[in-house]
Write an enzyme that holds these catalytic residues in place. Structure first.
Site, PDB file in Angstrom:
ATOM      1  N   ARG A  75       0.810  -1.207   0.000  1.00 32.62           N
ATOM      2  CA  ARG A  75       0.000   0.000   0.000  1.00 32.62           C
ATOM      3  C   ARG A  75       0.848   1.264   0.000  1.00 32.62           C
ATOM      4  NH1 ARG A  75      -3.190  -3.954   2.054  1.00 32.62           N
ATOM      5  NH2 ARG A  75      -5.459  -3.686   1.954  1.00 32.62           N
TER       6      ARG A  75
ATOM      7  N   ASP B 178      12.096 -23.112  -4.987  1.00 34.40           N
ATOM      8  CA  ASP B 178      12.032 -24.536  -5.307  1.00 34.40           C
ATOM      9  C   ASP B 178      12.097 -25.374  -4.041  1.00 34.40           C
ATOM     10  OD1 ASP B 178      12.032 -24.876  -8.283  1.00 34.40           O
ATOM     11  OD2 ASP B 178      13.792 -23.597  -8.097  1.00 34.40           O
TER      12      ASP B 178
ATOM     13  N   GLU C 130      14.145  -8.150  -4.231  1.00 34.81           N
ATOM     14  CA  GLU C 130      14.400  -7.159  -5.277  1.00 34.81           C
ATOM     15  C   GLU C 130      13.465  -5.986  -5.023  1.00 34.81           C
ATOM     16  OE1 GLU C 130      12.952 -10.209  -7.019  1.00 34.81           O
ATOM     17  OE2 GLU C 130      14.782 -11.356  -6.722  1.00 34.81           O
TER      18      GLU C 130
END
Length: 232
Positions: free
Chosen positions: A149, A162, A172
């Site tokens: 938000r 995985d 990131e």
């Protein structure tokens, strides 16, 4: 199927799964466990790309872009300007490679059958289901809604883990919002959920380019071997 918070807590308390913060073992009491996820916190280091009007060839990588440690805005704090990008890491990591026992009896009658009409709009006969199952999971990394938000993204499509990955997730971070944001080391910034995988996952347990990367954040591994071959 996503594992519920009660099962996450039980797996940690029983020692089936293991959790670490800054490489020190922790338990469920040290974590904020929600209905279907567990919060993870911001680590003490960020990386930012150094850009000198350069172009990066991700296949034929020539070190024409490299990563610098992002300076602190204040002790224990980092500044994310609108449009800025940085790599960060979670303080926590989880080893969830062991299978967990999950009770499947809720919603069944006393004999272990799915009652008639249990599935709305579906006609079927009573079906017996196992009272419990042993399940394997893979971790999934997502942002918290509060941070979303504010316009802060936790990953650039790379939220999937995985089966067998037990390192620190690299974040990131991108500030998509109009305001500069100050982030504090140790703040609960993102969350992990755990998604069931098929039993054959044990045959292809994760061993890719980031499997041995404990700590972080970890810069991208580039080059021809990463993109022009079948090897991870």
């Amino acid at each position: 199927m996503i594992i519920d918070g009660y099962t996450i807590k039980r797996a940690l308390d029983e020692g089936t799964w293991k959790a670490y913060r800054n490489n020190s073992k922790i338990g469920s009491k040290d974590l904020m466990i929600g209905a279907n996820s567990v919060d993870i916190s911001l680590g003490a280091k960020m990386l930012t790309p150094r850009i000198n009007d350069s172009v990066i060839d991700v296949v034929d990588y020539k070190d024409n872009l490299f990563w610098l440690e992002k300076p602190e805005y204040a002790p224990g704090k980092f500044l994310m300007m609108p449009g800025s990008f940085a790599l960060a890491a979670a303080q926590e990591r989880f080893d969830v490679s062991a299978s967990i026992k999950v009770d499947m009896s809720d919603g069944c009658d006393k004999d272990g059958f799915v009652p008639e009409g249990f599935e709305i709009g579906v006609k079927h006969q009573r079906k017996a289901i196992p009272k419990s199952m042993q399940l394997l999971v893979a971790p999934m990394f997502e942002g918290r809604s509060t941070m979303a938000r504010l316009g802060l993204a936790m990953h650039v499509t790379a939220g999937f883990g995985d089966y067998g990955f037990d390192g620190h997730f690299t974040m990131e971070l991108v500030n998509h919002g109009p305001l500069a944001l100050v982030l504090t080391v140790g703040m609960r910034i993102a969350q992990l959920s755990f998604q069931v995988v098929t039993p054959d996952a044990v045959k292809v347990k994760y061993s890719g380019a980031y499997s041995k990367k404990v700590g972080g954040p970890v810069a991208p591994v580039l080059g021809r071997d990463r993109f022009m071959s079948c090897e991870e």
